[in-house]
Design an enzyme around this catalytic site. Structure first.
Site, PDB file in Angstrom:
ATOM      1  N   ASP A  56       2.579   7.535   8.047  1.00 51.88           N
ATOM      2  CA  ASP A  56       3.259   6.717   8.875  1.00 51.88           C
ATOM      3  C   ASP A  56       4.309   5.730   8.364  1.00 51.88           C
ATOM      4  O   ASP A  56       4.340   5.803   7.059  1.00 51.88           O
ATOM      5  CB  ASP A  56       1.958   5.629   9.288  1.00 51.88           C
TER       6      ASP A  56
ATOM      7  N   ASN B 156       3.140  10.550  20.484  1.00 51.34           N
ATOM      8  CA  ASN B 156       4.531  10.309  20.106  1.00 51.34           C
ATOM      9  C   ASN B 156       5.740  10.978  21.331  1.00 51.34           C
ATOM     10  O   ASN B 156       6.752  10.914  20.882  1.00 51.34           O
ATOM     11  CB  ASN B 156       4.622  11.133  18.745  1.00 51.34           C
TER      12      ASN B 156
END
Ligand code: IPE
Ligand code: MG
Length: 252
Positions: free
Chosen positions: A29, A77
């Site tokens: 991330d 996503n």
């Protein structure tokens, strides 16, 4: 035990093999934040993130970890701008092509978990080719979670089990924890021992919810493009120092 990889290292590592995790999973991330802090477009962060992937994969093989699982794209996503998604698919495709020879040389076995829908045909083709060519290897397993969501995985497993019951292959009383594990995308894989997350967030984000029941968590403030071999070493060092009791009492 995986076969030794062919790469050599510049950095010595002090944790003996038997204290290392068998399976390391990573929530990669902070690519966007890394870029934004440098006034770069988010996609630059993704591009740089690929270097971290490459280094981490090669080091996992060098350390003879049994498995490395990387969270590349979550089923959530898809909410991102199309331009960013297109770029991520492009990077994925390039990675599959460019890293193929290294993966084969390092005796890495690649597998993919997640749903295939939404992924462009050209990207799927390169993914499948790398999986196919690496299937004859027997070293470190590299599992890439792409369009992966843990709840979706549990839904798919539940459907598969329900179908087996309906077909008379299984009775409800026979369903146990192994039945669930055996019907997840991760069937035949060991559960992660160590879960690394970069960019500081203290959450799991729908990643391997069933499988990480007893994983040790290790979070760093560093963003994924900044993640180095030294960070992987530190995570493993910290892991080796933890007392894993699995609900029992300490052995020490
Ligand atoms: C991780 O970085 C990469 C993917 C999810 C593909 P992010 O893109 O989530 O970066 P941040 O969280 O916005 O900084
Ligand atoms: Mg993020």
């Amino acid at each position: 035990m995986p076969e030794p990889a062919t790469v050599t290292t510049e950095q010595p590592f002090d944790v003996p093999a038997e204290r290392r995790p068998r399976h390391v999973a990573v929530i990669m991330d902070g690519n966007g934040r890394w870029a934004q802090r440098r006034n770069l477009p988010r996609i630059e962060g993704h591009r740089r993130g690929v270097n971290s992937v490459r280094n981490t994969v090669e080091e996992a093989a060098r350390l003879h970890l049994a498995q490395l699982t990387l969270f590349c794209l979550s089923s959530e996503n898809w909410k991102r701008p199309q331009r960013e998604l297109d770029f991520l698919m492009h990077l994925l495709e390039q990675y599959m092509i460019e890293e193929r020879s290294t993966i084969l040389k390092q005796n890495i076995v690649v597998s993919i978990i997640g749903r295939r829908d939404g992924i462009p045909a050209a990207t799927l083709r390169e993914m499948d080719e790398t999986v196919r060519l690496s299937a004859a290897n027997n070293g470190t397993r590299l599992c890439l979670a792409i369009n992966y969501g843990s709840r979706g995985e549990i839904v798919d497993a539940t459907r598969a089990i329900a179908q087996q019951v309906k077909d008379g292959l299984l009775s409800p009383e026979q369903i146990d924890e192994k039945t669930i594990s055996d019907n997840l995308y991760t069937q035949n894989m060991p559960d992660p021992d160590l879960l690394i997350r970069t960019a500081g967030e203290m959450r799991i984000s729908n990643f391997l919810l069933w499988q990480i029941s007893y994983a040790e968590l290790w979070v760093t403030e560093r963003c994924w493009p900044e993640f180095e071999i030294a960070d992987l070493h530190q995570a493993i060092r910290d892991f080796a120092g933890r007392d894993r009791r699995f609900g029992g009492l300490s052995q020490i």
